[in-house]
Design a protein around this motif. Structure first.
Motif, PDB file in Angstrom:
ATOM      1  N   ILE A 116     -39.307  -1.492 -25.504  1.00 28.43           N
ATOM      2  CA  ILE A 116     -38.851  -2.520 -24.570  1.00 28.43           C
ATOM      3  C   ILE A 116     -39.992  -3.475 -24.265  1.00 28.43           C
ATOM      4  O   ILE A 116     -41.161  -3.169 -24.474  1.00 28.43           O
ATOM      5  CB  ILE A 116     -38.277  -1.927 -23.261  1.00 28.43           C
ATOM      6  N   LYS A 120     -38.647  -6.605 -19.539  1.00 29.53           N
ATOM      7  CA  LYS A 120     -37.672  -5.551 -19.185  1.00 29.53           C
ATOM      8  C   LYS A 120     -38.305  -4.532 -18.253  1.00 29.53           C
ATOM      9  O   LYS A 120     -37.661  -4.057 -17.306  1.00 29.53           O
ATOM     10  CB  LYS A 120     -37.149  -4.880 -20.458  1.00 29.53           C
ATOM     11  N   GLU A 123     -38.497  -6.169 -14.894  1.00 30.09           N
ATOM     12  CA  GLU A 123     -37.133  -6.240 -14.354  1.00 30.09           C
ATOM     13  C   GLU A 123     -36.728  -4.881 -13.777  1.00 30.09           C
ATOM     14  O   GLU A 123     -36.151  -4.799 -12.684  1.00 30.09           O
ATOM     15  CB  GLU A 123     -36.176  -6.654 -15.467  1.00 30.09           C
ATOM     16  N   THR A 124     -37.043  -3.806 -14.489  1.00 31.21           N
ATOM     17  CA  THR A 124     -36.728  -2.450 -14.023  1.00 31.21           C
ATOM     18  C   THR A 124     -37.482  -2.135 -12.738  1.00 31.21           C
ATOM     19  O   THR A 124     -36.904  -1.586 -11.789  1.00 31.21           O
ATOM     20  CB  THR A 124     -37.070  -1.421 -15.121  1.00 31.21           C
ATOM     21  N   ASP A 145     -30.508   3.247 -19.265  1.00 35.28           N
ATOM     22  CA  ASP A 145     -30.758   2.459 -18.068  1.00 35.28           C
ATOM     23  C   ASP A 145     -30.857   3.354 -16.855  1.00 35.28           C
ATOM     24  O   ASP A 145     -29.920   4.100 -16.580  1.00 35.28           O
ATOM     25  CB  ASP A 145     -29.648   1.433 -17.884  1.00 35.28           C
TER      26      ASP A 145
END
Length: 172
Positions: A116, A120, A123-124, A145
């Protein structure tokens, strides 16, 4: 980040200089007809010609780094580590403006076996307040996820520098 660059005037080696290139480490050699040697011919004058050499080398080093990130295999994680460390520096916005794919390219391994991007990961962290990691010895697990990172210690340490120590949480 600097480069150790041998400077030549024609075939005459003048000096090896440490030059600020913004990315590195870089080792190289340049022959440029407009460089002006010092009176003793063991160095070059700091002038516009040297400035042009530094600007050219900097553009070339950034271009090479960008191409490496886009296309190089990174089984040992050294390139990922370098990207993360570079993004953790105060001039991150300038770096991302110059090479946006540094945050968009999937570089960091996950427990599913996929990779990833830094975007990402960030964002997580924004969504969940942290991101979980497991040791490299952890078998593949399909957890899509939120993603769970499975990386080498050097990459995890670089992520701690980039995100903050509390943003990486060890999983079970």
């Amino acid at each position: 980040y600097q480069g150790q660059i041998e400077l030549y005037l024609g075939e005459q080696r003048l000096v090896t200089r440490t030059l600020e290139l913004g990315i590195g480490p870089v080792i190289g050699a340049v022959s440029y007809g407009e460089l002006r040697p010092t009176a003793t011919w063991n160095d070059v004058v700091d002038d516009a010609a040297l400035g042009r050499v530094v600007a050219l080398l900097s553009r070339a080093a950034w271009s090479l780094f960008g191409e490496l990130v886009r296309s190089a295999a990174d089984p040992e994680g050294w390139l990922t580590h370098l990207v993360l460390r570079r993004l953790a520096r105060p001039d991150r916005a300038e770096v991302v403006e110059r090479l946006p794919h540094l945050v968009e390219t999937p570089l960091v391994a996950t427990s599913s076996g996929a990779k990833i991007s830094v975007a990402k990961i960030e964002e997580t962290v924004a969504l969940h307040g942290h991101i979980t990691w497991v040791p490299m010895s952890t078998p593949d697990v399909s957890l899509a996820d939120p993603p769970v990172l499975r990386e080498r210690p050097a990459v995890l340490e670089a992520l701690r520098v980039l995100l903050g120590v509390k943003m990486l949480v060890e999983g079970d």
